[in-house]
Design a protein around this motif. Structure first.
Motif, PDB file in Angstrom:
ATOM      1  N   ALA A 129       4.586  -1.400   4.310  1.00 34.62           N
ATOM      2  CA  ALA A 129       5.644  -0.400   4.130  1.00 34.62           C
ATOM      3  C   ALA A 129       5.945   0.376   5.410  1.00 34.62           C
ATOM      4  O   ALA A 129       7.121   0.540   5.769  1.00 34.62           O
ATOM      5  CB  ALA A 129       5.275   0.552   2.989  1.00 34.62           C
ATOM      6  N   PRO A 130       4.921   0.871   6.157  1.00 34.07           N
ATOM      7  CA  PRO A 130       5.233   1.592   7.401  1.00 34.07           C
ATOM      8  C   PRO A 130       5.978   0.746   8.419  1.00 34.07           C
ATOM      9  O   PRO A 130       6.886   1.245   9.102  1.00 34.07           O
ATOM     10  CB  PRO A 130       3.850   2.008   7.927  1.00 34.07           C
ATOM     11  N   VAL A 131       5.617  -0.526   8.546  1.00 37.48           N
ATOM     12  CA  VAL A 131       6.295  -1.389   9.520  1.00 37.48           C
ATOM     13  C   VAL A 131       7.733  -1.664   9.084  1.00 37.48           C
ATOM     14  O   VAL A 131       8.646  -1.691   9.911  1.00 37.48           O
ATOM     15  CB  VAL A 131       5.506  -2.691   9.735  1.00 37.48           C
ATOM     16  N   CYS A 132       7.956  -1.853   7.792  1.00 34.72           N
ATOM     17  CA  CYS A 132       9.325  -2.020   7.298  1.00 34.72           C
ATOM     18  C   CYS A 132      10.169  -0.786   7.619  1.00 34.72           C
ATOM     19  O   CYS A 132      11.328  -0.903   8.049  1.00 34.72           O
ATOM     20  CB  CYS A 132       9.318  -2.278   5.794  1.00 34.72           C
ATOM     21  N   THR A 133       9.598   0.380   7.418  1.00 34.24           N
ATOM     22  CA  THR A 133      10.312   1.624   7.731  1.00 34.24           C
ATOM     23  C   THR A 133      10.630   1.716   9.214  1.00 34.24           C
ATOM     24  O   THR A 133      11.737   2.107   9.615  1.00 34.24           O
ATOM     25  CB  THR A 133       9.470   2.837   7.292  1.00 34.24           C
ATOM     26  N   LEU A 134       9.675   1.338  10.061  1.00 36.39           N
ATOM     27  CA  LEU A 134       9.898   1.371  11.511  1.00 36.39           C
ATOM     28  C   LEU A 134      11.014   0.418  11.940  1.00 36.39           C
ATOM     29  O   LEU A 134      11.810   0.749  12.825  1.00 36.39           O
ATOM     30  CB  LEU A 134       8.603   1.024  12.249  1.00 36.39           C
ATOM     31  N   LEU A 135      11.082  -0.738  11.330  1.00 28.07           N
ATOM     32  CA  LEU A 135      12.151  -1.679  11.663  1.00 28.07           C
ATOM     33  C   LEU A 135      13.519  -1.039  11.467  1.00 28.07           C
ATOM     34  O   LEU A 135      14.433  -1.225  12.272  1.00 28.07           O
ATOM     35  CB  LEU A 135      12.046  -2.937  10.795  1.00 28.07           C
TER      36      LEU A 135
ATOM     37  N   THR B  59      -0.702 -10.109  -3.808  1.00 28.61           N
ATOM     38  CA  THR B  59       0.126 -10.021  -5.007  1.00 28.61           C
ATOM     39  C   THR B  59       0.108  -8.636  -5.643  1.00 28.61           C
ATOM     40  O   THR B  59       1.100  -8.206  -6.237  1.00 28.61           O
ATOM     41  CB  THR B  59      -0.326 -11.050  -6.056  1.00 28.61           C
ATOM     42  N   GLU B  60      -0.995  -7.914  -5.502  1.00 32.23           N
ATOM     43  CA  GLU B  60      -1.103  -6.630  -6.205  1.00 32.23           C
ATOM     44  C   GLU B  60      -0.400  -5.482  -5.486  1.00 32.23           C
ATOM     45  O   GLU B  60      -0.290  -4.377  -6.020  1.00 32.23           O
ATOM     46  CB  GLU B  60      -2.570  -6.257  -6.431  1.00 32.23           C
ATOM     47  N   LEU B  61       0.095  -5.728  -4.275  1.00 31.29           N
ATOM     48  CA  LEU B  61       0.715  -4.645  -3.517  1.00 31.29           C
ATOM     49  C   LEU B  61       2.015  -4.199  -4.174  1.00 31.29           C
ATOM     50  O   LEU B  61       2.886  -5.009  -4.481  1.00 31.29           O
ATOM     51  CB  LEU B  61       0.998  -5.096  -2.080  1.00 31.29           C
ATOM     52  N   GLN B  62       2.158  -2.894  -4.385  1.00 33.96           N
ATOM     53  CA  GLN B  62       3.377  -2.314  -4.929  1.00 33.96           C
ATOM     54  C   GLN B  62       4.291  -1.894  -3.781  1.00 33.96           C
ATOM     55  O   GLN B  62       3.917  -1.066  -2.952  1.00 33.96           O
ATOM     56  CB  GLN B  62       3.050  -1.105  -5.805  1.00 33.96           C
ATOM     57  N   LEU B  63       5.475  -2.479  -3.733  1.00 40.19           N
ATOM     58  CA  LEU B  63       6.411  -2.186  -2.636  1.00 40.19           C
ATOM     59  C   LEU B  63       7.440  -1.164  -3.120  1.00 40.19           C
ATOM     60  O   LEU B  63       8.537  -1.508  -3.562  1.00 40.19           O
ATOM     61  CB  LEU B  63       7.097  -3.474  -2.185  1.00 40.19           C
ATOM     62  N   GLU B  64       7.066   0.089  -3.021  1.00 40.59           N
ATOM     63  CA  GLU B  64       7.931   1.156  -3.523  1.00 40.59           C
ATOM     64  C   GLU B  64       8.550   1.985  -2.406  1.00 40.59           C
ATOM     65  O   GLU B  64       9.384   2.846  -2.669  1.00 40.59           O
ATOM     66  CB  GLU B  64       7.130   2.085  -4.449  1.00 40.59           C
ATOM     67  N   GLN B  65       8.155   1.733  -1.163  1.00 41.27           N
ATOM     68  CA  GLN B  65       8.603   2.578  -0.063  1.00 41.27           C
ATOM     69  C   GLN B  65       9.416   1.800   0.968  1.00 41.27           C
ATOM     70  O   GLN B  65       9.464   2.175   2.129  1.00 41.27           O
ATOM     71  CB  GLN B  65       7.392   3.244   0.608  1.00 41.27           C
ATOM     72  N   LEU B  66      10.076   0.747   0.557  1.00 35.38           N
ATOM     73  CA  LEU B  66      10.898  -0.010   1.483  1.00 35.38           C
ATOM     74  C   LEU B  66      12.247   0.670   1.682  1.00 35.38           C
ATOM     75  O   LEU B  66      12.696   1.445   0.837  1.00 35.38           O
ATOM     76  CB  LEU B  66      11.103  -1.431   0.956  1.00 35.38           C
ATOM     77  N   PRO B  67      12.904   0.411   2.801  1.00 31.48           N
ATOM     78  CA  PRO B  67      14.226   1.010   3.032  1.00 31.48           C
ATOM     79  C   PRO B  67      15.174   0.712   1.874  1.00 31.48           C
ATOM     80  O   PRO B  67      15.209  -0.398   1.332  1.00 31.48           O
ATOM     81  CB  PRO B  67      14.689   0.329   4.329  1.00 31.48           C
ATOM     82  N   GLN B  68      15.964   1.712   1.495  1.00 31.70           N
ATOM     83  CA  GLN B  68      16.824   1.585   0.327  1.00 31.70           C
ATOM     84  C   GLN B  68      17.939   0.569   0.518  1.00 31.70           C
ATOM     85  O   GLN B  68      18.492   0.053  -0.462  1.00 31.70           O
ATOM     86  CB  GLN B  68      17.421   2.947  -0.024  1.00 31.70           C
ATOM     87  N   ASN B  69      18.298   0.280   1.764  1.00 31.67           N
ATOM     88  CA  ASN B  69      19.373  -0.680   2.016  1.00 31.67           C
ATOM     89  C   ASN B  69      18.876  -2.117   2.134  1.00 31.67           C
ATOM     90  O   ASN B  69      19.615  -2.997   2.540  1.00 31.67           O
ATOM     91  CB  ASN B  69      20.172  -0.292   3.269  1.00 31.67           C
ATOM     92  N   TRP B  70      17.602  -2.364   1.771  1.00 30.51           N
ATOM     93  CA  TRP B  70      17.072  -3.727   1.704  1.00 30.51           C
ATOM     94  C   TRP B  70      17.149  -4.199   0.254  1.00 30.51           C
ATOM     95  O   TRP B  70      16.573  -3.582  -0.642  1.00 30.51           O
ATOM     96  CB  TRP B  70      15.622  -3.785   2.165  1.00 30.51           C
TER      97      TRP B  70
ATOM     98  N   GLY C 158      -0.795 -18.429  -5.736  1.00 32.27           N
ATOM     99  CA  GLY C 158      -2.171 -17.945  -5.761  1.00 32.27           C
ATOM    100  C   GLY C 158      -2.210 -16.435  -5.631  1.00 32.27           C
ATOM    101  O   GLY C 158      -1.578 -15.706  -6.405  1.00 32.27           O
ATOM    102  N   GLN C 159      -2.924 -15.944  -4.618  1.00 32.04           N
ATOM    103  CA  GLN C 159      -3.065 -14.508  -4.386  1.00 32.04           C
ATOM    104  C   GLN C 159      -2.015 -13.972  -3.418  1.00 32.04           C
ATOM    105  O   GLN C 159      -2.118 -12.831  -2.968  1.00 32.04           O
ATOM    106  CB  GLN C 159      -4.468 -14.210  -3.840  1.00 32.04           C
ATOM    107  N   VAL C 160      -1.015 -14.783  -3.097  1.00 32.93           N
ATOM    108  CA  VAL C 160      -0.002 -14.405  -2.110  1.00 32.93           C
ATOM    109  C   VAL C 160       1.351 -14.212  -2.791  1.00 32.93           C
ATOM    110  O   VAL C 160       1.793 -15.067  -3.570  1.00 32.93           O
ATOM    111  CB  VAL C 160       0.130 -15.482  -1.007  1.00 32.93           C
ATOM    112  N   ALA C 161       1.992 -13.084  -2.512  1.00 31.98           N
ATOM    113  CA  ALA C 161       3.373 -12.849  -2.937  1.00 31.98           C
ATOM    114  C   ALA C 161       4.257 -12.944  -1.699  1.00 31.98           C
ATOM    115  O   ALA C 161       3.917 -12.402  -0.655  1.00 31.98           O
ATOM    116  CB  ALA C 161       3.504 -11.473  -3.577  1.00 31.98           C
ATOM    117  N   TYR C 162       5.371 -13.646  -1.828  1.00 27.57           N
ATOM    118  CA  TYR C 162       6.276 -13.724  -0.689  1.00 27.57           C
ATOM    119  C   TYR C 162       7.698 -13.444  -1.145  1.00 27.57           C
ATOM    120  O   TYR C 162       8.147 -13.929  -2.175  1.00 27.57           O
ATOM    121  CB  TYR C 162       6.136 -15.049   0.067  1.00 27.57           C
ATOM    122  N   ARG C 163       8.367 -12.621  -0.334  1.00 26.08           N
ATOM    123  CA  ARG C 163       9.682 -12.103  -0.708  1.00 26.08           C
ATOM    124  C   ARG C 163      10.632 -12.178   0.481  1.00 26.08           C
ATOM    125  O   ARG C 163      10.216 -12.041   1.628  1.00 26.08           O
ATOM    126  CB  ARG C 163       9.570 -10.642  -1.163  1.00 26.08           C
ATOM    127  N   LEU C 164      11.893 -12.358   0.171  1.00 24.97           N
ATOM    128  CA  LEU C 164      12.931 -12.360   1.186  1.00 24.97           C
ATOM    129  C   LEU C 164      13.947 -11.285   0.823  1.00 24.97           C
ATOM    130  O   LEU C 164      14.462 -11.262  -0.303  1.00 24.97           O
ATOM    131  CB  LEU C 164      13.601 -13.735   1.263  1.00 24.97           C
TER     132      LEU C 164
END
Length: 210
Positions: A149-155, A173-184, A193-199
């Protein structure tokens, strides 16, 4: 008859034994490239990369790419193989950067930049008015370190992204992504498996505000 040597060869320490990753498509398809066996370094699996680059096939030609937490370089190298205009690789481990340099030289790649810094540090210190705006970002941070989340915000804060840029994010997979930039906006999402991948697709801030 000579005696058979029944002594087993001594094992090389895992940290000194290089591993390899295979490029699965494009000009360098089938090439195997080494990367250092550093604890926690886990290349994106072949099947995940295949899915990802199927998603990206219409976006890659001439794209300016950023590969954060590069590790093996599997994502950035795959992008170059498939026609990306350029890739900037960022990783803080000197052995990673050295091996990436060797691999790029082996492939005779001319359109790559290597940054030996931690991703958050590099983003924080990069000038906001830098001309380059990336069209595609690959981000595979170490799991369970609270970096996504911090790196996404920095971008977004450092104005690193072009309008309509795509951001690939690979996490536990268990990571909650609630703090990403609103325009994403989430475009594609899968688990392996244990990996979540998102675009994600980045909207221009002005467009998002309408």
């Amino acid at each position: 008859m000579p005696r058979r040597n029944n002594h087993r060869p001594r094992r090389t320490p895992a940290s000194a034994t290089p591993s390899s990753v295979r490029i699965i498509g494009g000009a360098w398809r089938g090439r195997k490239l080494e990367f250092p066996a550093i604890e926690g370094l886990r290349p994106t699996p072949d099947r995940v990369r295949e899915t990802l680059f199927n998603w990206l096939q219409n976006y890659l030609p001439s794209a300016r790419c950023l590969d954060l937490f590069s590790g093996s370089g599997a994502l950035g190298l795959e992008a170059l193989s498939r026609g990306a205009a350029s890739v900037t690789f960022v990783d803080q481990a000197p052995e990673v950067i050295n091996q990436l340099r060797n691999n790029l030289n082996t492939l005779k790649a001319q359109n790559a930049e290597l940054i030996g810094r931690s991703a958050p540090e590099w983003l924080q210190q990069r000038p906001v008015n830098e001309e380059v705006r990336y069209d595609l970002v690959f981000m595979d941070p170490p799991f369970r370190k609270g970096l996504a989340a911090p790196v996404c915000t920095l971008l977004e804060q450092r104005q690193m992204l072009a309008d309509g840029a795509l951001i690939y994010l690979e996490t536990e997979t268990e990571l909650q992504l609630e703090q990403l930039p609103q325009n994403w906006q989430l475009y594609r999402e899968k688990q392996a498996g244990q990996v979540a991948y998102r675009l994600f697709i980045r909207q221009a801030v002005e467009q998002q505000a309408q």
